[in-house]
Design a protein around this motif. Structure first.
Motif, PDB file in Angstrom:
ATOM      1  N   THR A 109      18.102  26.246  33.815  1.00 59.90           N
ATOM      2  CA  THR A 109      18.737  27.612  34.425  1.00 59.90           C
ATOM      3  C   THR A 109      19.228  27.585  35.761  1.00 59.90           C
ATOM      4  O   THR A 109      18.276  26.813  36.313  1.00 59.90           O
ATOM      5  N   CYS A 110      19.529  28.438  36.198  1.00 61.54           N
ATOM      6  CA  CYS A 110      20.381  28.356  37.506  1.00 61.54           C
ATOM      7  C   CYS A 110      20.043  29.973  38.015  1.00 61.54           C
ATOM      8  O   CYS A 110      20.272  30.872  37.259  1.00 61.54           O
ATOM      9  N   ARG A 111      19.460  30.066  39.050  1.00 60.42           N
ATOM     10  CA  ARG A 111      19.498  31.640  39.583  1.00 60.42           C
ATOM     11  C   ARG A 111      20.660  31.841  40.532  1.00 60.42           C
ATOM     12  O   ARG A 111      20.923  31.093  41.347  1.00 60.42           O
ATOM     13  N   VAL A 112      21.388  32.914  40.200  1.00 62.82           N
ATOM     14  CA  VAL A 112      22.125  33.562  40.817  1.00 62.82           C
ATOM     15  C   VAL A 112      22.043  34.968  41.213  1.00 62.82           C
ATOM     16  O   VAL A 112      21.892  35.704  40.315  1.00 62.82           O
ATOM     17  N   GLN A 113      22.507  35.426  42.250  1.00 60.84           N
ATOM     18  CA  GLN A 113      22.289  36.792  42.755  1.00 60.84           C
ATOM     19  C   GLN A 113      23.616  37.538  42.928  1.00 60.84           C
ATOM     20  O   GLN A 113      24.560  36.901  43.692  1.00 60.84           O
ATOM     21  N   VAL A 114      23.808  38.331  42.101  1.00 60.37           N
ATOM     22  CA  VAL A 114      25.285  38.842  42.129  1.00 60.37           C
ATOM     23  C   VAL A 114      25.069  40.243  42.298  1.00 60.37           C
ATOM     24  O   VAL A 114      24.229  41.176  41.825  1.00 60.37           O
ATOM     25  N   TYR A 115      26.183  41.129  43.258  1.00 60.32           N
ATOM     26  CA  TYR A 115      26.119  42.369  43.513  1.00 60.32           C
ATOM     27  C   TYR A 115      27.320  43.004  43.040  1.00 60.32           C
ATOM     28  O   TYR A 115      28.407  42.583  43.093  1.00 60.32           O
ATOM     29  N   LEU A 116      27.263  44.233  41.922  1.00 56.67           N
ATOM     30  CA  LEU A 116      28.408  44.441  41.336  1.00 56.67           C
ATOM     31  C   LEU A 116      28.532  45.991  42.177  1.00 56.67           C
ATOM     32  O   LEU A 116      27.629  46.707  42.188  1.00 56.67           O
ATOM     33  N   ASN A 117      29.874  46.187  42.452  1.00 60.48           N
ATOM     34  CA  ASN A 117      30.130  47.420  42.958  1.00 60.48           C
ATOM     35  C   ASN A 117      31.069  48.395  42.008  1.00 60.48           C
ATOM     36  O   ASN A 117      31.186  49.452  42.188  1.00 60.48           O
ATOM     37  N   ASP A 118      31.602  47.942  41.046  1.00 60.49           N
ATOM     38  CA  ASP A 118      32.646  48.534  39.978  1.00 60.49           C
ATOM     39  C   ASP A 118      31.665  49.135  39.042  1.00 60.49           C
ATOM     40  O   ASP A 118      30.833  48.536  38.371  1.00 60.49           O
ATOM     41  N   PRO A 119      31.756  50.533  38.974  1.00 60.01           N
ATOM     42  CA  PRO A 119      30.960  51.161  38.009  1.00 60.01           C
ATOM     43  C   PRO A 119      31.163  50.953  36.454  1.00 60.01           C
ATOM     44  O   PRO A 119      30.483  50.918  35.670  1.00 60.01           O
ATOM     45  N   LYS A 120      32.483  50.614  36.300  1.00 55.35           N
ATOM     46  CA  LYS A 120      32.741  50.168  34.911  1.00 55.35           C
ATOM     47  C   LYS A 120      32.279  48.638  34.525  1.00 55.35           C
ATOM     48  O   LYS A 120      31.714  48.707  33.321  1.00 55.35           O
ATOM     49  N   VAL A 121      31.998  47.975  35.437  1.00 51.26           N
ATOM     50  CA  VAL A 121      31.453  46.665  35.106  1.00 51.26           C
ATOM     51  C   VAL A 121      30.004  46.794  34.666  1.00 51.26           C
ATOM     52  O   VAL A 121      29.356  46.211  33.770  1.00 51.26           O
ATOM     53  N   VAL A 122      29.405  47.703  35.620  1.00 51.61           N
ATOM     54  CA  VAL A 122      27.848  47.763  35.563  1.00 51.61           C
ATOM     55  C   VAL A 122      27.917  48.579  34.006  1.00 51.61           C
ATOM     56  O   VAL A 122      26.820  48.018  33.253  1.00 51.61           O
ATOM     57  N   THR A 123      28.668  49.530  33.874  1.00 53.95           N
ATOM     58  CA  THR A 123      28.602  50.266  32.367  1.00 53.95           C
ATOM     59  C   THR A 123      28.676  49.345  31.329  1.00 53.95           C
ATOM     60  O   THR A 123      27.966  49.432  30.255  1.00 53.95           O
ATOM     61  N   GLY A 124      29.616  48.541  31.420  1.00 54.28           N
ATOM     62  CA  GLY A 124      30.029  47.485  30.324  1.00 54.28           C
ATOM     63  C   GLY A 124      28.828  46.717  30.095  1.00 54.28           C
ATOM     64  O   GLY A 124      28.465  46.271  28.956  1.00 54.28           O
ATOM     65  N   LEU A 125      28.290  46.041  31.136  1.00 55.11           N
ATOM     66  CA  LEU A 125      26.890  45.272  31.051  1.00 55.11           C
ATOM     67  C   LEU A 125      25.881  45.927  30.470  1.00 55.11           C
ATOM     68  O   LEU A 125      25.228  45.274  29.653  1.00 55.11           O
ATOM     69  N   ASN A 126      25.895  47.048  30.927  1.00 50.64           N
ATOM     70  CA  ASN A 126      24.357  47.887  30.370  1.00 50.64           C
ATOM     71  C   ASN A 126      24.834  48.202  28.887  1.00 50.64           C
ATOM     72  O   ASN A 126      23.767  47.875  28.196  1.00 50.64           O
ATOM     73  N   ARG A 127      25.777  48.275  28.378  1.00 54.97           N
ATOM     74  CA  ARG A 127      26.166  48.647  27.145  1.00 54.97           C
ATOM     75  C   ARG A 127      25.817  47.395  26.230  1.00 54.97           C
ATOM     76  O   ARG A 127      25.520  47.274  25.103  1.00 54.97           O
ATOM     77  N   GLU A 128      26.343  46.055  26.671  1.00 53.79           N
ATOM     78  CA  GLU A 128      26.339  44.817  26.263  1.00 53.79           C
ATOM     79  C   GLU A 128      24.743  44.377  25.874  1.00 53.79           C
ATOM     80  O   GLU A 128      24.524  43.992  25.065  1.00 53.79           O
ATOM     81  N   ALA A 129      24.016  44.683  26.958  1.00 50.33           N
ATOM     82  CA  ALA A 129      22.593  44.478  26.975  1.00 50.33           C
ATOM     83  C   ALA A 129      21.922  45.322  25.969  1.00 50.33           C
ATOM     84  O   ALA A 129      21.144  44.766  25.324  1.00 50.33           O
ATOM     85  N   ARG A 130      22.149  46.635  25.944  1.00 51.69           N
ATOM     86  CA  ARG A 130      21.550  47.625  24.715  1.00 51.69           C
ATOM     87  C   ARG A 130      21.929  46.833  23.356  1.00 51.69           C
ATOM     88  O   ARG A 130      21.375  46.902  22.521  1.00 51.69           O
ATOM     89  N   ALA A 131      23.415  46.793  23.314  1.00 52.10           N
ATOM     90  CA  ALA A 131      23.821  46.161  21.877  1.00 52.10           C
ATOM     91  C   ALA A 131      23.294  45.007  21.507  1.00 52.10           C
ATOM     92  O   ALA A 131      22.844  44.699  20.406  1.00 52.10           O
ATOM     93  N   GLY A 132      23.159  44.202  22.425  1.00 51.99           N
ATOM     94  CA  GLY A 132      22.520  42.670  22.100  1.00 51.99           C
ATOM     95  C   GLY A 132      20.891  42.555  22.074  1.00 51.99           C
ATOM     96  O   GLY A 132      20.475  41.552  21.980  1.00 51.99           O
TER      97      GLY A 132
END
Length: 149
Positions: free
Chosen positions: A8-31
């Motif tokens: 594994t590789c640790r990466v720290q990412v900062y997301l500013n786009d609310p659409k991207v955050v919403t999409g990732l949250n939705r995908e995390a819930r679905a999976g």
């Protein structure tokens, strides 16, 4: 046979786009996975040459398309209704009322002409054709129930 853990590789990412955050949250819930794993899968899909379509995105696109179609259909129907009112207004302004308008024979003739017009319009719609002469439609399409009469 033991399963080896992938490095594994640790990466720290900062997301500013609310659409991207919403999409990732939705995908995390679905999976049913942590947000970091969902982000990793999204990055992997983005790096693939042929990414698999996200069903949520396709449904969202379909919903947006349907909303746009409904808006344009409502606008078109409103235009047609207003045009019909203007035609009726112009028609009634040009025709004076007459005593013969109350004659039952004249009213029956008008009703018959309206029914013929409606039948011809319905036949064109059912046949899936554009604007044609009603006589042509009858000549081209013999009705199967015509023999039963």
């Amino acid at each position: 046979m033991t399963r080896r853990a992938a490095p594994t590789c640790r990466v720290q990412v900062y997301l500013n786009d609310p659409k991207v955050v919403t999409g990732l949250n939705r995908e995390a819930r679905a999976g049913r996975m942590p947000l970091s794993q969902a982000a990793g899968r999204a990055i992997a899909r983005g790096l693939q040459k042929s990414s698999h379509a996200d069903p949520d995105d396709r449904l969202l696109l379909l919903e947006q398309s349907l909303k746009g179609h409904m808006r344009s259909s409502a606008r078109d129907l409103q235009i047609v209704q207003e045009l019909l009112i203007e035609v009726a207004r112009a028609f009634f302004l040009r025709l004076p009322d007459a005593i013969v308008d109350q004659d039952p024979t004249v009213q029956a003739a008008v009703d018959r002409r309206i029914e013929t017009l409606l039948d011809a319009t319905a036949a064109r719609i059912v046949a899936g054709r554009g604007h044609r002469d009603p006589e042509e439609t009858v000549a081209e399409e013999p009705r199967s129930f015509g023999a039963a009469v």
